[in-house]
Design a protein around this motif. Sequence first.
Motif, PDB file in Angstrom:
ATOM      1  N   LYS A  51       2.273   1.680  -3.458  1.00  0.00           N
ATOM      2  CA  LYS A  51       1.236   2.118  -4.395  1.00  0.00           C
ATOM      3  C   LYS A  51       0.921   3.592  -4.198  1.00  0.00           C
ATOM      4  O   LYS A  51       0.763   4.338  -5.161  1.00  0.00           O
ATOM      5  N   SER A  52       0.846   4.038  -2.950  1.00  0.00           N
ATOM      6  CA  SER A  52       0.557   5.451  -2.700  1.00  0.00           C
ATOM      7  C   SER A  52       1.717   6.346  -3.140  1.00  0.00           C
ATOM      8  O   SER A  52       1.501   7.491  -3.519  1.00  0.00           O
TER       9      SER A  52
ATOM     10  N   GLU B  84       6.560  10.702  -1.716  1.00  0.00           N
ATOM     11  CA  GLU B  84       5.364  10.402  -2.494  1.00  0.00           C
ATOM     12  C   GLU B  84       5.305  11.298  -3.722  1.00  0.00           C
ATOM     13  O   GLU B  84       5.701  12.462  -3.680  1.00  0.00           O
TER      14      GLU B  84
ATOM     15  N   SER C 147       0.115  14.240  -6.449  1.00  0.00           N
ATOM     16  CA  SER C 147      -1.177  13.739  -6.902  1.00  0.00           C
ATOM     17  C   SER C 147      -1.623  14.550  -8.115  1.00  0.00           C
ATOM     18  O   SER C 147      -1.064  15.601  -8.421  1.00  0.00           O
TER      19      SER C 147
ATOM     20  N   SER D 215       0.828  -1.214   0.000  1.00  0.00           N
ATOM     21  CA  SER D 215       0.000   0.000   0.000  1.00  0.00           C
ATOM     22  C   SER D 215       0.860   1.261   0.000  1.00  0.00           C
ATOM     23  O   SER D 215       0.540   2.232  -0.683  1.00  0.00           O
ATOM     24  N   LYS D 216       1.964   1.246   0.753  1.00  0.00           N
ATOM     25  CA  LYS D 216       2.848   2.420   0.764  1.00  0.00           C
ATOM     26  C   LYS D 216       3.510   2.613  -0.587  1.00  0.00           C
ATOM     27  O   LYS D 216       3.673   3.744  -1.056  1.00  0.00           O
TER      28      LYS D 216
END
Length: 129
Positions: free
Chosen positions: A53-54, A74, A77, A50-51
């Motif tokens: 993917k984020s 990250e 977005s 999950s990390k």
Amino acid sequence: MDNEKRKNNVKSNRRARANKGGRPVKGVTEKLKYRITVKMATGDYYLLKSKAKSAGVSACEYIRGCITEGGVKERLSKEHGDLIRKLCGMANNLNQLARKANAEGYASVFVTCRTLMIEIDNLVNRILL
């Protein structure tokens, strides 16, 4: 003498065939030749997935990033990318207003400049959140 020419011709043909173009060969330090197996509990495995993917990278790339940088940053977005593009557009508008102010005087662009400044401030606050 004739034999020597044949040897040189064969060598030049080999070189011509060997260089077909494409991506340059990676150096010894760039190749990913070591494999490490890690056993994880189910929770840890899904947390890693999950990390990764984020962050927008594969699990392997995430782990490599943790090793080299001490963490993984990250990716932006889509929303943040759109806000930054809007900010760039506003910067262009501000530059045009500055040119106009230099040519005609500041009083001619005061109101427009003030509203643009408020919009930029709101946009920067949205990006920081």
